[in-house]
Design a protein around this motif. Sequence first.
Motif, mmCIF file in Angstrom:
data_model
loop_
_atom_site.group_PDB
_atom_site.id
_atom_site.type_symbol
_atom_site.label_atom_id
_atom_site.label_comp_id
_atom_site.label_asym_id
_atom_site.label_seq_id
_atom_site.Cartn_x
_atom_site.Cartn_y
_atom_site.Cartn_z
ATOM 1 N N ALA A 97 20.820 52.834 25.631
ATOM 2 C CA ALA A 97 21.149 53.702 24.232
ATOM 3 C C ALA A 97 20.465 53.537 23.231
ATOM 4 C CB ALA A 97 22.493 53.901 24.302
ATOM 5 N N VAL A 98 20.523 52.185 22.711
ATOM 6 C CA VAL A 98 19.675 51.661 21.607
ATOM 7 C C VAL A 98 18.124 51.940 21.604
ATOM 8 C CG1 VAL A 98 19.275 49.832 20.265
ATOM 9 C CG2 VAL A 98 21.662 49.889 21.057
ATOM 10 N N GLU A 99 17.727 51.375 22.916
ATOM 11 C CA GLU A 99 16.393 51.852 22.847
ATOM 12 C C GLU A 99 15.802 53.013 22.953
ATOM 13 O OE1 GLU A 99 12.644 49.517 25.211
ATOM 14 O OE2 GLU A 99 14.467 49.448 26.112
ATOM 15 N N SER A 100 16.630 53.882 23.477
ATOM 16 C CA SER A 100 16.251 55.407 23.499
ATOM 17 C C SER A 100 16.425 56.017 22.284
ATOM 18 C CB SER A 100 17.415 56.126 24.342
ATOM 19 O OG SER A 100 17.058 57.518 24.442
ATOM 20 N N ALA A 101 17.358 55.539 21.276
ATOM 21 C CA ALA A 101 17.646 56.168 20.012
ATOM 22 C C ALA A 101 16.573 55.465 18.953
ATOM 23 C CB ALA A 101 19.187 55.873 19.475
ATOM 24 N N TYR A 102 16.467 54.079 18.994
ATOM 25 C CA TYR A 102 15.759 53.678 17.829
ATOM 26 C C TYR A 102 14.429 52.881 18.403
ATOM 27 C CZ TYR A 102 19.919 54.312 15.009
ATOM 28 O OH TYR A 102 20.961 54.774 14.526
ATOM 29 N N GLY A 103 14.085 52.618 19.690
ATOM 30 C CA GLY A 103 13.226 51.928 20.009
ATOM 31 C C GLY A 103 14.065 50.469 20.442
ATOM 32 N N PRO A 104 13.010 49.432 20.810
ATOM 33 C CA PRO A 104 13.590 48.187 21.492
ATOM 34 C C PRO A 104 14.258 47.378 19.998
ATOM 35 C CG PRO A 104 11.170 47.995 21.146
ATOM 36 C CD PRO A 104 11.546 49.551 20.909
ATOM 37 N N ALA A 105 15.472 46.674 20.275
ATOM 38 C CA ALA A 105 15.974 45.993 19.053
ATOM 39 C C ALA A 105 15.348 44.825 18.811
ATOM 40 C CB ALA A 105 17.436 45.484 19.723
ATOM 41 N N PHE B 75 19.852 42.224 26.017
ATOM 42 C CA PHE B 75 18.899 42.629 25.000
ATOM 43 C C PHE B 75 17.786 41.567 24.827
ATOM 44 C CE2 PHE B 75 22.661 44.933 23.709
ATOM 45 C CZ PHE B 75 22.205 46.155 23.116
ATOM 46 N N VAL B 76 17.858 40.475 25.284
ATOM 47 C CA VAL B 76 16.651 39.554 25.202
ATOM 48 C C VAL B 76 15.011 40.164 25.785
ATOM 49 C CG1 VAL B 76 15.622 37.648 26.286
ATOM 50 C CG2 VAL B 76 17.666 37.443 24.947
ATOM 51 N N PRO B 77 15.210 40.997 26.752
ATOM 52 C CA PRO B 77 13.921 41.754 27.003
ATOM 53 C C PRO B 77 13.485 42.645 25.903
ATOM 54 C CG PRO B 77 15.523 41.819 28.977
ATOM 55 C CD PRO B 77 16.306 41.239 27.821
ATOM 56 N N GLN B 78 14.392 43.417 25.150
ATOM 57 C CA GLN B 78 14.099 43.995 24.119
ATOM 58 C C GLN B 78 13.504 43.254 22.943
ATOM 59 O OE1 GLN B 78 16.725 47.299 22.869
ATOM 60 N NE2 GLN B 78 17.543 47.552 24.786
ATOM 61 N N LEU B 79 14.204 42.006 22.727
ATOM 62 C CA LEU B 79 13.732 41.137 21.747
ATOM 63 C C LEU B 79 12.074 40.766 22.092
ATOM 64 C CD1 LEU B 79 16.892 39.044 20.921
ATOM 65 C CD2 LEU B 79 15.952 40.794 19.431
ATOM 66 N N VAL B 80 11.984 40.457 23.226
ATOM 67 C CA VAL B 80 10.628 39.981 23.519
ATOM 68 C C VAL B 80 9.618 40.854 23.338
ATOM 69 C CG1 VAL B 80 9.183 39.147 25.410
ATOM 70 C CG2 VAL B 80 11.474 37.880 25.201
ATOM 71 N N LYS B 81 10.087 42.312 23.786
ATOM 72 C CA LYS B 81 9.037 43.242 23.712
ATOM 73 C C LYS B 81 8.866 43.700 22.281
ATOM 74 C CE LYS B 81 9.882 47.051 26.121
ATOM 75 N NZ LYS B 81 10.438 48.458 26.582
ATOM 76 N N SER B 82 9.884 43.474 21.470
ATOM 77 C CA SER B 82 9.697 43.765 19.846
ATOM 78 C C SER B 82 8.547 42.596 19.516
ATOM 79 C CB SER B 82 10.899 43.809 19.114
ATOM 80 O OG SER B 82 11.727 44.732 19.439
ATOM 81 N N ALA B 83 8.920 41.392 19.626
ATOM 82 C CA ALA B 83 7.986 40.369 19.367
ATOM 83 C C ALA B 83 6.498 40.445 19.837
ATOM 84 C CB ALA B 83 8.445 39.006 19.764
ATOM 85 N N PRO C 4 8.389 29.851 21.943
ATOM 86 C CA PRO C 4 7.012 30.325 22.045
ATOM 87 C C PRO C 4 6.834 31.756 22.487
ATOM 88 C CG PRO C 4 7.755 28.499 23.424
ATOM 89 C CD PRO C 4 9.203 28.977 22.675
ATOM 90 N N LYS C 5 7.745 32.354 22.600
ATOM 91 C CA LYS C 5 7.455 34.035 22.808
ATOM 92 C C LYS C 5 7.832 34.575 21.261
ATOM 93 C CE LYS C 5 8.629 34.080 27.529
ATOM 94 N NZ LYS C 5 9.378 34.502 28.657
ATOM 95 N N ASN C 6 8.031 33.931 20.148
ATOM 96 C CA ASN C 6 8.137 34.403 18.837
ATOM 97 C C ASN C 6 9.603 35.033 18.688
ATOM 98 O OD1 ASN C 6 5.506 33.543 17.903
ATOM 99 N ND2 ASN C 6 4.489 35.157 18.904
ATOM 100 N N VAL C 7 10.292 34.827 19.436
ATOM 101 C CA VAL C 7 11.905 35.379 19.100
ATOM 102 C C VAL C 7 12.516 34.106 18.722
ATOM 103 C CG1 VAL C 7 13.957 35.992 20.341
ATOM 104 C CG2 VAL C 7 11.635 36.829 21.104
ATOM 105 N N ARG C 8 13.148 34.178 17.337
ATOM 106 C CA ARG C 8 13.806 33.419 16.726
ATOM 107 C C ARG C 8 15.305 33.358 17.199
ATOM 108 N NH1 ARG C 8 12.243 34.739 10.332
ATOM 109 N NH2 ARG C 8 13.590 36.357 10.880
ATOM 110 N N VAL C 9 15.816 32.071 17.266
ATOM 111 C CA VAL C 9 17.104 31.868 17.788
ATOM 112 C C VAL C 9 18.076 31.149 16.927
ATOM 113 C CG1 VAL C 9 18.904 31.132 19.672
ATOM 114 C CG2 VAL C 9 16.576 32.121 20.339
ATOM 115 N N SER C 10 19.065 31.804 16.303
ATOM 116 C CA SER C 10 19.812 30.934 15.308
ATOM 117 C C SER C 10 21.357 31.035 15.687
ATOM 118 C CB SER C 10 19.891 31.615 14.032
ATOM 119 O OG SER C 10 18.364 31.748 13.446
ATOM 120 N N LEU C 11 22.231 30.011 15.106
ATOM 121 C CA LEU C 11 23.436 29.958 15.465
ATOM 122 C C LEU C 11 24.012 29.911 13.964
ATOM 123 C CD1 LEU C 11 25.198 27.007 15.944
ATOM 124 C CD2 LEU C 11 23.209 26.638 17.261
#
Length: 249
Positions: free
Chosen positions: A73-81, A122-130, A176-183
Amino acid sequence: MNNRVAVITGASSGIGLATAKLLAARGAKVALLARRKEVLDQAVNEIRAAGGEALALAVDVTDQASVDAAAAAVESAYGPANLVFNNAGVMLPGAIEARETAVWEQQIDLNVTGVMRVISAFVPQLVKSAEQGATADLVNTSSIAAQNIYPYFAVYGGTKAYVSHLSRHLRAELGPKNVRVSLIEPGITETELQGHWTFQGAKDWIANAAENMAFLQPQDVAEVVGFLADQPKHVNLQQVVVMPTGQAT
């Protein structure tokens, strides 16, 4: 934030709600995910009235199909997160010898497996966005209980230690896929979580703490999320511990 598509779990109250409002106010399109749809609808109305863009999605993070449907639903409404704040969780202290296995399982399913369900969706969308050139962030909510020792918080602390260590490993895989991970590891924060406690020892402890220090407010932690997300694309703050000034451990 104008080009950010932000997804926030646990968005019906506390840190999640505060973060949704902050990111929307700064220009992000925000998807609010939680179980209480009527509360989310009210939050979305407030965000839109203030000029922001938001979407309410009723989601149960203990159900993979529910989370997957929200991702679609998110990707349909706004594109990949491109910003996922993995924030849903529960804190239920208790004495280990009480053998409250249902309470243990509830915390593990929400704080550990629920976190993984959101990552799966959601990680596939993050990778796609990157790959499309966007700044992409996965921000996981842990706790100071992941590294400090508190009686009666063994199961909760164990679940949050999992989240913290998981996040460090994911940086090696997704960086390495340009997705930042923070905690983020907050100290005592004034949220609804404490209202679910039934164990008297923990209730007495939190009441005593409230008399001796000013707790963090949800907005304080939301500001940290905003700061992490606002860094240049090549900068990844791995771990932020944010504590009330009066809390030593």
